[in-house]
Scaffold this motif. Structure first.
Motif, PDB file in Angstrom:
ATOM      1  N   VAL A 170      41.345 -12.393  46.908  1.00  0.00           N
ATOM      2  CA  VAL A 170      41.056 -11.486  45.801  1.00  0.00           C
ATOM      3  C   VAL A 170      40.726 -12.298  44.555  1.00  0.00           C
ATOM      4  O   VAL A 170      41.493 -13.181  44.151  1.00  0.00           O
ATOM      5  N   SER A 171      39.592 -11.996  43.960  1.00  0.00           N
ATOM      6  CA  SER A 171      39.158 -12.671  42.737  1.00  0.00           C
ATOM      7  C   SER A 171      39.465 -11.774  41.548  1.00  0.00           C
ATOM      8  O   SER A 171      38.766 -10.776  41.307  1.00  0.00           O
ATOM      9  N   LEU A 172      40.514 -12.115  40.811  1.00  0.00           N
ATOM     10  CA  LEU A 172      40.868 -11.357  39.616  1.00  0.00           C
ATOM     11  C   LEU A 172      39.984 -11.777  38.445  1.00  0.00           C
ATOM     12  O   LEU A 172      39.663 -12.953  38.303  1.00  0.00           O
ATOM     13  N   GLU A 173      39.643 -10.820  37.613  1.00  0.00           N
ATOM     14  CA  GLU A 173      38.855 -11.116  36.422  1.00  0.00           C
ATOM     15  C   GLU A 173      39.674 -10.922  35.160  1.00  0.00           C
ATOM     16  O   GLU A 173      39.133 -10.964  34.052  1.00  0.00           O
ATOM     17  N   GLY A 174      40.969 -10.680  35.316  1.00  0.00           N
ATOM     18  CA  GLY A 174      41.811 -10.485  34.151  1.00  0.00           C
ATOM     19  C   GLY A 174      43.262 -10.322  34.542  1.00  0.00           C
ATOM     20  O   GLY A 174      43.589 -10.157  35.721  1.00  0.00           O
ATOM     21  N   ILE A 175      44.131 -10.374  33.545  1.00  0.00           N
ATOM     22  CA  ILE A 175      45.554 -10.137  33.774  1.00  0.00           C
ATOM     23  C   ILE A 175      46.040  -8.941  32.972  1.00  0.00           C
ATOM     24  O   ILE A 175      47.241  -8.757  32.785  1.00  0.00           O
ATOM     25  N   ALA A 190      44.317  -4.743  31.532  1.00  0.00           N
ATOM     26  CA  ALA A 190      43.187  -3.817  31.530  1.00  0.00           C
ATOM     27  C   ALA A 190      42.152  -4.176  30.467  1.00  0.00           C
ATOM     28  O   ALA A 190      40.946  -3.999  30.663  1.00  0.00           O
ATOM     29  N   GLU A 191      42.626  -4.692  29.334  1.00  0.00           N
ATOM     30  CA  GLU A 191      41.717  -5.034  28.238  1.00  0.00           C
ATOM     31  C   GLU A 191      40.728  -6.120  28.651  1.00  0.00           C
ATOM     32  O   GLU A 191      39.538  -6.052  28.315  1.00  0.00           O
ATOM     33  N   THR A 192      41.212  -7.120  29.372  1.00  0.00           N
ATOM     34  CA  THR A 192      40.323  -8.209  29.786  1.00  0.00           C
ATOM     35  C   THR A 192      39.281  -7.713  30.773  1.00  0.00           C
ATOM     36  O   THR A 192      38.120  -8.127  30.729  1.00  0.00           O
ATOM     37  N   ASN A 194      36.956  -0.046  33.894  1.00  0.00           N
ATOM     38  CA  ASN A 194      38.210   0.582  33.483  1.00  0.00           C
ATOM     39  C   ASN A 194      39.244   0.387  34.589  1.00  0.00           C
ATOM     40  O   ASN A 194      39.360   1.205  35.501  1.00  0.00           O
ATOM     41  N   MET A 195      39.988  -0.699  34.538  1.00  0.00           N
ATOM     42  CA  MET A 195      40.917  -1.076  35.588  1.00  0.00           C
ATOM     43  C   MET A 195      42.321  -0.551  35.302  1.00  0.00           C
ATOM     44  O   MET A 195      42.850  -0.732  34.196  1.00  0.00           O
ATOM     45  N   ASP A 196      42.926   0.086  36.299  1.00  0.00           N
ATOM     46  CA  ASP A 196      44.351   0.412  36.244  1.00  0.00           C
ATOM     47  C   ASP A 196      45.079  -0.824  36.759  1.00  0.00           C
ATOM     48  O   ASP A 196      45.252  -0.994  37.968  1.00  0.00           O
ATOM     49  N   TYR A 197      45.470  -1.689  35.837  1.00  0.00           N
ATOM     50  CA  TYR A 197      45.974  -3.007  36.230  1.00  0.00           C
ATOM     51  C   TYR A 197      47.283  -2.910  37.006  1.00  0.00           C
ATOM     52  O   TYR A 197      47.481  -3.638  37.981  1.00  0.00           O
ATOM     53  N   GLU A 198      48.164  -2.034  36.599  1.00  0.00           N
ATOM     54  CA  GLU A 198      49.436  -1.891  37.307  1.00  0.00           C
ATOM     55  C   GLU A 198      49.212  -1.405  38.736  1.00  0.00           C
ATOM     56  O   GLU A 198      49.896  -1.854  39.673  1.00  0.00           O
ATOM     57  N   GLU A 199      48.255  -0.523  38.921  1.00  0.00           N
ATOM     58  CA  GLU A 199      47.916  -0.058  40.273  1.00  0.00           C
ATOM     59  C   GLU A 199      47.359  -1.208  41.106  1.00  0.00           C
ATOM     60  O   GLU A 199      47.692  -1.344  42.298  1.00  0.00           O
ATOM     61  N   LEU A 200      46.506  -2.054  40.498  1.00  0.00           N
ATOM     62  CA  LEU A 200      45.961  -3.207  41.201  1.00  0.00           C
ATOM     63  C   LEU A 200      47.066  -4.126  41.696  1.00  0.00           C
ATOM     64  O   LEU A 200      47.092  -4.523  42.873  1.00  0.00           O
ATOM     65  N   VAL A 201      48.004  -4.470  40.820  1.00  0.00           N
ATOM     66  CA  VAL A 201      49.111  -5.338  41.208  1.00  0.00           C
ATOM     67  C   VAL A 201      49.943  -4.685  42.307  1.00  0.00           C
ATOM     68  O   VAL A 201      50.337  -5.334  43.291  1.00  0.00           O
ATOM     69  N   GLY A 202      50.186  -3.381  42.187  1.00  0.00           N
ATOM     70  CA  GLY A 202      50.953  -2.674  43.204  1.00  0.00           C
ATOM     71  C   GLY A 202      50.261  -2.661  44.551  1.00  0.00           C
ATOM     72  O   GLY A 202      50.909  -2.846  45.598  1.00  0.00           O
TER      73      GLY A 202
END
Length: 336
Positions: free
Chosen positions: A137-142, A144-146, A154-162
């Motif tokens: 998996v290639s992340l582009e941020g840590i 949602a803002e990034t 528009n990334m739901d970052y917590e959902e991605l990590v989960g």
């Protein structure tokens, strides 16, 4: 970085002992030339060059033709990468592609590179169940803002990590999960620590990657205020020098989502194209005079003498500069 965990490399046979190959070791099949991100460092978004062709989503009809062709090769493919120019999960048939590769026993390993945004638990479970060996998996941020800043997404970052945590849990003993992040999303050392703290517990390997212009002929990439993360380990083990000869055309082929076959997985312009699976079989294309001439040009003249390749900075795993003449001789003798 001291906390990096890199993907293990397989032991490699010296190419001067085996080339020319009757079957490529590696085949890249691009399920989707389209992407759901608009990254400001990728030609998928930055360039309109032949966009309609580049952004094609591969049909199952074409994929099945590729499967039939690969089964006709003299040997089993070592690795199939379901990845190329775009985001593979844009193609909703991706799990079925993994399943069909396994059913037909086309290859030993199946690997997928993805941005992870569409990797729901349902999709992740299916990929594992159907037999994928590795997902990176290639992340582009840590946060949602990034993602909004770098990718227009528009990334739901917590959902991605989960979702990644669930995939890691479900895949134990079945496949490897790797995670990387681009340095442009890391503005401080605290960001770096946050990346490792979050993803070390839910990955088999992880690392930070510098954004570099690995796309020849693409507009120059400028990234300000980010952490340069190439470690001493990367510099010494993986190297940053530019080999004169690229080994990739000798061992791999790239099948684009529209069926065009290229010598390089970074070839977003079809500049190294030497065939089309819609017109010929993969065996014909791999044994074609067009590919042999391209291989010899690399071996005898070097990448610096070839358009498109001259600006490429990607390093293949095999350093063959010192044995290029020997390999060229083997290829020429086979043609006689």
């Amino acid at each position: 970085m001291e906390r990096e965990k890199r993907e293990k490399q397989n032991q490699r046979v010296p190419l001067e002992q085996v080339v020319p190959l009757s079957t490529p070791y590696i085949v890249y099949i691009d399920p989707s030339g389209a992407c759901n991100f608009k990254c400001n460092f990728c030609p998928c978004y930055m360039s309109d060059y032949r966009a309609e062709e580049r952004h094609t989503v591969m049909s199952m009809e074409l994929f099945e033709k590729i499967l039939r062709d690969l089964k006709e090769m003299d040997e089993q493919i070592k690795v199939v990468y379901l990845w190329g120019f775009g985001e593979p999960l844009v193609n909703r048939n991706l799990p079925d592609m993994v399943k069909r590769l396994r059913e037909e026993q086309v290859c030993r390993d199946i690997r997928i590179y993805t941005n992870g945004s569409l990797l729901s638990p349902e999709v992740g479970h299916a990929l594992v169940d159907y037999g994928v060996n590795l997902i990176r998996v290639s992340l582009e941020g840590i946060n949602a803002e990034t993602y909004s800043e770098l990718c227009g997404y528009n990334m739901d970052y917590e959902e991605l990590v989960g979702n990644l945590a669930e995939l890691y849990r479900y895949s134990r003993g079945k496949m490897q999960l790797g995670i990387k992040v681009v340095n442009a999303s890391l503005k401080t050392r605290e960001d770096v620590s946050r990346f490792y703290d979050t993803f070390e517990p839910i990955s088999d390997f992880l690392y930070i990657e510098n954004i570099e212009n690995v796309w020849p002929d693409c507009p120059e990439i400028v990234v300000d205020n980010s952490q340069n993360m190439y470690s001493e380990q990367w510099n010494t083990v993986f190297g940053r020098k530019k080999n004169k000869v690229c080994a990739e055309p000798l061992i791999s082929m790239m099948i684009h989502s529209n069926g065009i076959v290229s010598a390089c997985c970074a070839d977003w312009k079809f500049a190294t194209a030497y065939g089309d699976v819609r017109e010929k079989s993969i065996k014909e294309i791999w044994n074609s005079e067009e590919l042999k001439q391209f291989q010899l040009a690399h071996l005898e003249r070097g990448r610096q003498a070839l358009p498109f390749c001259e600006d490429c900075i990607i390093e293949s795993d095999d350093d063959i500069d010192c044995v290029a003449g020997e390999i060229a001789g083997r290829i020429r003798r086979k043609r006689l």
